[in-house]
Design an enzyme around this catalytic site. Structure first.
Site, PDB file in Angstrom:
ATOM      1  N   SER A 169      65.173  -7.313 -61.587  1.00 21.58           N
ATOM      2  CA  SER A 169      65.739  -8.479 -61.133  1.00 21.58           C
ATOM      3  C   SER A 169      66.217  -8.200 -59.682  1.00 21.58           C
ATOM      4  CB  SER A 169      66.789  -8.930 -62.154  1.00 21.58           C
ATOM      5  OG  SER A 169      67.186 -10.207 -61.827  1.00 21.58           O
ATOM      6  N   THR A 170      67.647  -8.611 -59.507  1.00 17.14           N
ATOM      7  CA  THR A 170      68.312  -8.231 -58.388  1.00 17.14           C
ATOM      8  C   THR A 170      68.106  -6.740 -57.697  1.00 17.14           C
ATOM      9  OG1 THR A 170      70.112  -9.909 -59.161  1.00 17.14           O
ATOM     10  CG2 THR A 170      70.633  -8.619 -57.287  1.00 17.14           C
ATOM     11  N   HIS A 196      62.238 -11.113 -61.555  1.00 13.45           N
ATOM     12  CA  HIS A 196      62.752 -12.480 -61.885  1.00 13.45           C
ATOM     13  C   HIS A 196      62.618 -13.027 -60.541  1.00 13.45           C
ATOM     14  CE1 HIS A 196      65.416 -10.688 -65.403  1.00 13.45           C
ATOM     15  NE2 HIS A 196      64.185 -11.185 -65.739  1.00 13.45           N
ATOM     16  N   MET A 290      70.712  -7.633 -63.127  1.00 14.25           N
ATOM     17  CA  MET A 290      71.630  -8.317 -63.665  1.00 14.25           C
ATOM     18  C   MET A 290      71.272  -8.720 -65.104  1.00 14.25           C
ATOM     19  SD  MET A 290      73.761 -10.948 -61.321  1.00 14.25           S
ATOM     20  CE  MET A 290      72.384 -12.041 -61.443  1.00 14.25           C
ATOM     21  N   ASP A 293      67.825  -8.089 -69.690  1.00 18.24           N
ATOM     22  CA  ASP A 293      66.396  -8.752 -69.985  1.00 18.24           C
ATOM     23  C   ASP A 293      65.293  -7.405 -70.211  1.00 18.24           C
ATOM     24  OD1 ASP A 293      64.104  -9.851 -70.404  1.00 18.24           O
ATOM     25  OD2 ASP A 293      63.758 -10.266 -68.294  1.00 18.24           O
TER      26      ASP A 293
END
Length: 349
Positions: A169-170, A196, A290, A293
């Site tokens: 993600s991030t 993401h 973050m 998941d």
């Protein structure tokens, strides 16, 4: 107090973003009207995090970002429109050192900007916690040279010997580039990635990776066979699953499961692979991001005999997702991002 500098040429956008952040009560907000104004203010206000627009007069966001990374390195979150042009500029920003991005809903002057409030605040808090470590240990990734890469043709077979799954993600785009560009053209397993990201971004991201990777890179915008010699990027604003079709393993893009918090869902991707392959033939990699998941599904994979890698805190922009996997006891190894490709090669070749 958390100090944030908001850089946007629109007075309305600066007003709305400032109000969103100040409602938190523990965030002190400063604003700048263009890149030059931002560079003048940074030494004075010493922000923990900067949000940066791309299209601005006097000095645009990309030029400003290059100066920030050289003179005042700290976490920068890009706030850009969802156009394809905006997506291209955003990836240039990530290559220059921005840690993440948030798409502006509704274009450059967004009357629905407050819709991004939860995501914006969560990302600001996440990257602010990593400021000191990030400033000291930030990996300087050079922009890939424009070279012609001879790619091997994907091996079309009725079945595959195994599968590499990557969730992030991030901070994920930079980490993925670090890993995927190191995989050789004869890497023996297909790779499926859940990053993401919005749909307009995943298409551009796949095309950019394809220019620098030795393997073919494609977005999963329709059912695609999993085959050796390819990296598949899950389409944004959707989920991806591994399915069996006519004796072959296929990556299928599906509508988002509204019960899940993040998309494309890493958990859903890993669980679907477990239904189609022997766990011992799956390698799962949990990168920066973050939340949690993928942590539960990868822990289950680990328990069943699959191999798992978690990115270490020293290189993760946000340590949330890898930390969750580690704390659940689901990581076989914990590695800095620049050592993950070597481990994948060691395990498979």
């Amino acid at each position: 107090m958390l100090r944030v500098l908001v850089v946007d040429d629109s007075a309305l956008m600066r007003k709305y973003i400032r109000e969103m952040l100040e409602e938190e009560g523990d965030i002190e907000v400063f604003t700048a009207r263009d890149g030059q104004d931002a560079l003048d203010q940074i030494p004075k206000v010493d922000p923990d995090v900067i949000t940066l627009d791309i299209n601005m007069p006097v000095m645009d966001g990309l030029t400003c970002l290059s100066h920030i990374m050289t003179e005042f390195p700290r976490p920068v979150i890009m706030v850009s429109s969802l156009t394809e042009k905006g997506a291209l500029a955003t990836f240039e920003a990530l290559e220059l050192g921005a840690v993440d991005y948030i798409p502006k809903p509704g274009g450059t002057i967004s009357l629905s900007i407050k819709d991004i409030r939860p995501e914006l605040i969560a990302k600001i808090r996440a990257v602010a916690r990593s400021r000191t470590r990030w400033s000291k240990l930030r990996i300087h990734r050079a922009k890939p040279e424009k070279i012609t890469i001879k790619k091997a043709r994907p091996k079309i077979t009725r079945d595959i010997p195994g599968l590499v799954l990557i969730g992030c993600s991030t901070g994920g785009p930079g980490a993925l580039e670090e890993i995927l560009t190191q995989l050789p053209p004869d890497f023996p397993l297909p790779v499926l990635v859940a990053q993401h990201m919005p749909a307009r971004f995943t298409n551009v991201f796949a095309k950019r990776l394809n220019q620098s990777c030795q393997l073919e890179v494609r977005e999963v915008n329709r059912p695609l066979p999993l085959q050796v010699g390819e990296i598949l990027i899950a389409q944004g604003d959707a989920d991806v699953e591994v399915r069996r079709k006519l004796g072959r393993k296929v990556a299928v893009n599906l509508p988002m499961d509204k019960q899940l918090l993040w998309h494309p869902s890493v958990d859903r991707m890993v669980r679907s692979a477990l239904k189609c392959l022997d766990p011992k033939d799956i390698i799962a990699v949990q990168l920066t991001g973050m939340g949690y998941d993928g942590a539960e599904a990868m822990t289950e994979l680990h328990r069943l005999g699959g191999r798992t890698i978690a990115e270490s805190e020293e290189t993760a922009v946000v340590f949330g997702m890898p930390r969750e996997l580690i704390e659940r006891g689901g990581a076989d190894v914990v590695l800095p991002v620049h050592k993950i490709a070597d481990r994948l090669i060691k395990w498979t070749m």
